[in-house]
Design an enzyme around this catalytic site. Structure first.
Site, PDB file in Angstrom:
ATOM      1  N   ILE A   1     -33.717  -1.967  -2.736  1.00  8.46           N
ATOM      2  CA  ILE A   1     -32.470  -1.906  -3.020  1.00  8.46           C
ATOM      3  C   ILE A   1     -31.396  -2.877  -2.003  1.00  8.46           C
ATOM      4  O   ILE A   1     -30.556  -3.725  -2.210  1.00  8.46           O
ATOM      5  CB  ILE A   1     -31.791  -0.656  -3.131  1.00  8.46           C
ATOM      6  CG1 ILE A   1     -32.552   0.142  -4.301  1.00  8.46           C
ATOM      7  CG2 ILE A   1     -30.084  -0.599  -3.138  1.00  8.46           C
ATOM      8  CD1 ILE A   1     -31.962   1.555  -4.433  1.00  8.46           C
TER       9      ILE A   1
ATOM     10  N   TRP B   1     -32.341  -6.434  -2.637  1.00 11.00           N
ATOM     11  CA  TRP B   1     -31.846  -6.947  -3.898  1.00 11.00           C
ATOM     12  C   TRP B   1     -30.492  -7.648  -3.699  1.00 11.00           C
ATOM     13  O   TRP B   1     -29.995  -8.485  -4.464  1.00 11.00           O
ATOM     14  CB  TRP B   1     -31.407  -5.688  -4.757  1.00 11.00           C
ATOM     15  CG  TRP B   1     -31.059  -5.993  -6.087  1.00 11.00           C
ATOM     16  CD1 TRP B   1     -31.589  -6.383  -7.235  1.00 11.00           C
ATOM     17  CD2 TRP B   1     -29.584  -5.893  -6.551  1.00 11.00           C
ATOM     18  NE1 TRP B   1     -30.557  -6.779  -8.428  1.00 11.00           N
ATOM     19  CE2 TRP B   1     -29.385  -6.105  -7.783  1.00 11.00           C
ATOM     20  CE3 TRP B   1     -28.429  -5.546  -5.957  1.00 11.00           C
ATOM     21  CZ2 TRP B   1     -28.080  -6.467  -8.533  1.00 11.00           C
ATOM     22  CZ3 TRP B   1     -27.049  -5.392  -6.688  1.00 11.00           C
ATOM     23  CH2 TRP B   1     -27.153  -5.914  -8.059  1.00 11.00           C
ATOM     24  N   HIS B   2     -29.765  -7.016  -2.730  1.00 12.10           N
ATOM     25  CA  HIS B   2     -28.443  -7.664  -2.339  1.00 12.10           C
ATOM     26  C   HIS B   2     -28.665  -9.286  -1.455  1.00 12.10           C
ATOM     27  O   HIS B   2     -27.581  -9.985  -1.423  1.00 12.10           O
ATOM     28  CB  HIS B   2     -27.687  -6.930  -1.170  1.00 12.10           C
ATOM     29  CG  HIS B   2     -27.311  -5.495  -2.009  1.00 12.10           C
ATOM     30  ND1 HIS B   2     -27.993  -4.466  -2.025  1.00 12.10           N
ATOM     31  CD2 HIS B   2     -26.151  -5.152  -2.820  1.00 12.10           C
ATOM     32  CE1 HIS B   2     -27.389  -3.481  -2.654  1.00 12.10           C
ATOM     33  NE2 HIS B   2     -26.114  -3.696  -3.325  1.00 12.10           N
ATOM     34  N   GLY B   3     -29.698  -9.443  -1.096  1.00  8.32           N
ATOM     35  CA  GLY B   3     -30.023 -10.687  -0.339  1.00  8.32           C
ATOM     36  C   GLY B   3     -31.217 -10.350   0.771  1.00  8.32           C
ATOM     37  O   GLY B   3     -31.187  -9.330   1.163  1.00  8.32           O
TER      38      GLY B   3
END
Lengths: 373, 472, 81
Positions: free
Chosen positions: B388, B391-393
């Site tokens: 997770i 997923w943002h970077g």
């Protein structure tokens, strides 16, 4: 059994619109003046050391707005009753007083406060009420407002750029405070037209909630940025580098549409200066012609610097000296106190922190000679 | 997205809700969604890229469908209108300059022949996939790998910058200016996870058969394009087949969500954004108290921003009869971290649970019962939360943020295992006090976690932690 | 029949997941959204259902929108038996 009430979307819509309309009519009929006086500054956040001004709020945690009530309410001068042991000095002037590129403690006010002067048996406390635009009428507007804070001495620094008639009403803060400017024109019989198109006219539309949305948002933003002012002590953007002072000059002899050989007294807004002295009333005013850069670069035989051709500035100094003499003003001409480029940052009137200290030292001598009430 | 673009989308959604009925519904939804992919794509410094990325988005959608559709769904007769719409949108926008139109919100198109070539390549690949039934498992697996690789390229800044340099060079632009910010692909994170979901469900045989039009509208449904929610194909398509009527109730629900969303985003979040913790002010702030204030502001801003967008997406969807899933359910008011993660960005956590946590835990649980439960739980939490985070970077800060939450979840799990039987008898005031304490503790744990999330590098985050504790 | 399924599930959850063998679960009580069962135990529950009722619950089905209470889970199991 009770059935839940039927809600009709169209009814919700038109009732909402009606309420919105009524709210707008109400704010137009009863303007929200005085809302600016509601402020978290001096309560939750420390008061600002200078009046709110900022073109780049995200970096400066500061913004330009035109509500004088809100501007002063955010300033440390509005922080409560003046203590009996305080000798209150206010500084009026342009960006060089406000302190472009200077931290609050590096400005003239900061330097003067660091000197811990005692005057008339009281401790001097200096308040920076400079504001970055060049117009004597802007100075008058702020001085007139500031008199409610009961200053003991007014230090008014100025320069020729604030004198031409064409800049008087066009400074944004003046233009957006039309009722106040018109009141000043009437009270001091200033030679300006109260219906001048530069003065923003109040219409029904811009008194409604929708018309005032920008001003209301600015009030809110001013309060929000109080958090970052309190948290960081930063109130302007300090770029790591900026365009340097202009040393080589254009061979241009005109000044605000005026041509050599001579400036006339009526070309300059001396009446506004006079009004300022009258606005101060019993409070002594020390008028200062502020120091500026004297170029030795290209075309410096024609001009002193980016702002001024020599002929115009020389005439201005002569006229101001004569007028001060005639009117009995307490006047100090410091035009060539700091002539070199090392004293200036990005403009011919923006001093470096060290130069502000030199100027402050020179002004202390004059301040100490002020009469006691 | 600006207020103006949201109001335009709301007008479109309302118009579609009223007018798009019966057999016109699906084609109209598809056309508007495909056009919106172009309209919302931000302008980019690399030439033609802001036109190519939306085009590739549509290409990926077509290929995704071709890979996942069962043979009985592939009839040309049923799907040619959707294919025509997608190709039509690409070619029409692509030739807009030739037609003398300068479309305001759309990037500058490359030469039409390259678009034709692209369309032909997509069509050829799609045809190939649909013929290659016996190898479909292999192609699906390769599709998963391809999407994940693309994802890594777009989320790992050094790789993104390298990709940018390569694209610049290919375009005849100077690669010296290449930066990871050059390739901002609108909605890709959500699109990739939607497609991966269909690939995985196809592999497990659970994917419902859908037409190209249905699949494409699901993948690029315009309310959910920029900020989710992710949704599941079977749920979405059920709504497509049986839209909720736009009656009084529908207008009210949609109006309420839209108004609420606009308020959360443009009043609350944007106001808090003025004072939210950021990389610059984090270094300037000089007292612990004010550092906390900036951090609280960030924490609330992030929530109101994201939850506001979700509200708007749900409101827009409702206008068109589609009930998009909830993404947030008062996450900051939950009494423990596990509950927080059940109610924060719910569609992403459900996705990760379905395709990572559950299979992993099931495999560990079923294969070898001798592994202690605690180890399995820790492994599950770590892999889930790290994913997770990434997923943002793909940066250290997002990884540390994931780690922070994995450890928090693990500790909470162990704690509740131990306390559950002991505190079961607790009731009334004591229970409520315990819950209240839990809410405060959870909110602060999450908020402190944002210190990793909000800042660009671990060192700055560490300095902020010191400041918060009064040691900066 | 359904009562038997629910009883068996309820006993398992109370004893193995909640560690409170005496606890009586309401068939309509929310299990997932209330936080009573966390994601780890949900997988265990799925394995228990597989072993005892011969019904496979897919990984993607283990969430509150598919079933949240004993009644809903029992319905799901019966529909697949």
């Amino acid at each position: 059994m009770d059935r839940p009430p039927v809600i009709r979307p169209l009814a919700v819509l038109w009732k909402g619109l009606l309420l919105f309309l009524i709210l707008n009519l109400l704010t137009a009929a009863f303007p929200l003046d005085g809302l600016g006086r509601v402020s978290l500054y001096n309560r939750v956040f420390p008061g600002r050391e200078r009046l709110p001004f900022g073109e780049n709020p995200a970096q400066s945690y500061n913004l330009s707005l035109f509500d004088l009530d809100a501007m002063f309410a955010s300033h440390v001068i509005a922080g409560g009753e003046k203590p009996a042991e305080e000798y209150r000095i206010i500084l009026i002037g342009d960006s060089s007083v406000w302190g472009t590129l200077l931290r609050p403690e590096e400005t003239l006010a900061g330097r003067l406060n660091a000197a811990h002067l005692t005057l008339c048996g009281r401790e001097a406390r200096v308040y920076n009420l400079g504001y970055p635009s060049l117009s004597l009428t802007k100075d008058l507007l702020l001085l007139d407002y500031a008199m409610r804070y009961d200053p003991d001495l007014v230090l008014w620094l100025t320069t020729l750029e604030a004198f031409p008639l064409d800049v008087q009403l066009t400074a944004p803060i003046v233009a957006h405070n039309a009722p106040r400017a018109q009141a000043l024109i009437a009270r001091y019989r200033l030679p300006f037209d109260p219906a001048d198109p530069a003065l923003a006219r109040s219409t029904f539309w811009n008194r409604t909630l929708v018309g005032q949305r920008r001003a209301l948002a600015d009030l809110l933003r001013l309060q929000m940025y109080g958090v970052l002012w309190a948290a960081t002590g930063i109130d302007q953007a300090y770029p790591p580098d900026y365009p340097a002072l202009q040393v080589d000059l254009e061979a241009d002899l005109s000044f605000h549409g005026l041509q050599p050989p001579a400036l006339r007294e009526t070309d300059l807004a001396f009446e506004v200066l006079d009004a300022g002295f009258r606005a101060a009333g019993e409070t002594p005013v020390l008028l200062v012609n502020e120091p500026m850069f004297l170029s030795r670069g290209e075309n410096s035989d024609l001009r002193y610097n980016f702002f001024y051709p020599r002929w115009a500035y020389d005439d201005y100094r002569r006229l101001l000296g004569e007028r001060a003499e005639r009117s009995g003003w307490n006047y100090l001409d410091l035009w060539n106190l700091l002539p070199d480029s090392v004293h200036y940052t990005n403009s011919a009137i923006h001093l470096t922190p060290q130069a502000e200290a030199v100027l402050a030292e020179r002004l202390v001598e004059a301040i100490l000679q002020s009469p006691c009430p | 997205m600006t207020l103006t673009s949201i109001l335009i989308l709301a007008g479109l959604a309302a118009g579609l809700g009223i007018l798009a009925r019966g057999r016109w519904r699906l084609p109209l939804l598809l056309s508007v969604s495909a056009l919106t992919v172009y309209a919302l794509q931000p302008a980019l410094p690399i030439r033609f890229l802001d036109f190519w990325l939306p085009t590739v988005t549509l290409g990926l959608v077509v290929l995704g469908w071709a890979l996942t559709a069962p043979p009985e769904q592939r009839a040309w007769r049923a799907n040619w209108p959707a294919a025509a719409i997608l190709a039509g949108v690409v070619l029409l926008l692509g030739s807009s300059r030739l037609l003398g139109l300068d479309l305001p919100a759309v990037g500058r198109p490359p030469r039409p022949d390259s678009l034709l070539l692209f369309a032909a390549a997509v069509a050829g690949l799609a045809f190939f996939f649909s013929r290659s039934v016996r190898r479909s498992r292999l192609w699906l697996a390769l599709g998963v790998i391809f999407l994940l690789t693309l994802f890594v390229f777009l989320k790992y800044p050094p790789l993104t910058a390298a990709l940018s340099a390569w694209l610049r060079l290919w375009n005849g632009q100077s690669p010296a200016l290449a930066s990871a910010l050059d390739i901002r692909w609108l909605g890709f994170s959500y699109l990739a996870f939607r497609l991966l979901h269909t690939f995985r469900d196809r592999q497990s045989g659970r994917l419902p058969p859908v037409s190209l039009a249905e699949y494409a509208v699901y993948a690029v449904f315009f309310p959910a394009l920029t900020a989710g929610p992710i949704d599941r194909l079977e749920r979405f398509v059920a709504d497509l087949h049986r839209p909720r009527p736009l009656d009084s109730q529908g207008w009210l629900e949609a109006g309420k969500r839209l108004t609420l969303g606009l308020f959360k985003k443009f009043v609350l979040a944007d106001t808090l954004a003025l004072i939210a913790l950021g990389p610059v002010n984090a270094l300037q702030v000089h007292s612990p108290g004010w550092t906390w204030v900036l951090l609280y502001a960030y924490s609330l801003q992030l929530y109101f921003d994201f939850a506001g967008y979700t509200d708007m997406a749900i409101g827009l969807g409702r206008l068109m009869g589609i009930q998009l899933p909830e993404n947030f359910n008062a996450p900051y008011l939950k009494p423990n971290l596990t509950q927080f993660w059940n109610n924060w960005h719910m569609t992403l956590t459900q996705w990760i649970r379905a395709y990572v946590f559950n299979p992993l835990t099931r495999a560990l649980r079923a294969s070898n019962r001798s592994i202690p439960a605690a180890i399995i739980i820790l492994a599950g939490q770590l892999s889930t939360m790290l994913l997770i985070g990434l997923w943002h970077g793909i940066t250290w800060n997002f990884a540390l943020w994931g780690l922070w939450h994995a450890l928090g979840l693990f500790v909470h799990n162990r704690w509740s295992e131990w306390t559950r039987p002991r505190l079961a008898a607790l009731s009334g005031v004591r229970r409520r006090l315990l819950d209240l304490g839990g809410v405060v503790l959870t909110f602060h744990y999450v908020t402190l976690g944002w210190v990793w999330f909000a800042l660009p590098d671990p060192l700055t985050s560490w300095q902020v932690f010191l400041k918060l504790m009064g040691a900066g | 029949m359904s009562d038997e399924v629910i009883t068996k599930l309820a006993e398992y959850i109370a004893a193995e997941i909640l560690k409170q063998p005496g606890r009586v679960l309401d068939p309509d009580e929310s299990l997932l959204t209330s936080g009573l069962i966390d994601s780890f135990h949900l997988v265990d529950l799925a394995l228990f259902v597989e072993d005892n009722f011969g019904v496979h619950l897919d990984d993607a089905e283990l969430n509150a929108s598919v079933f949240d209470s004993l009644n809903q889970l029992a319905d799901l199991i019966r529909s697949r038996q």
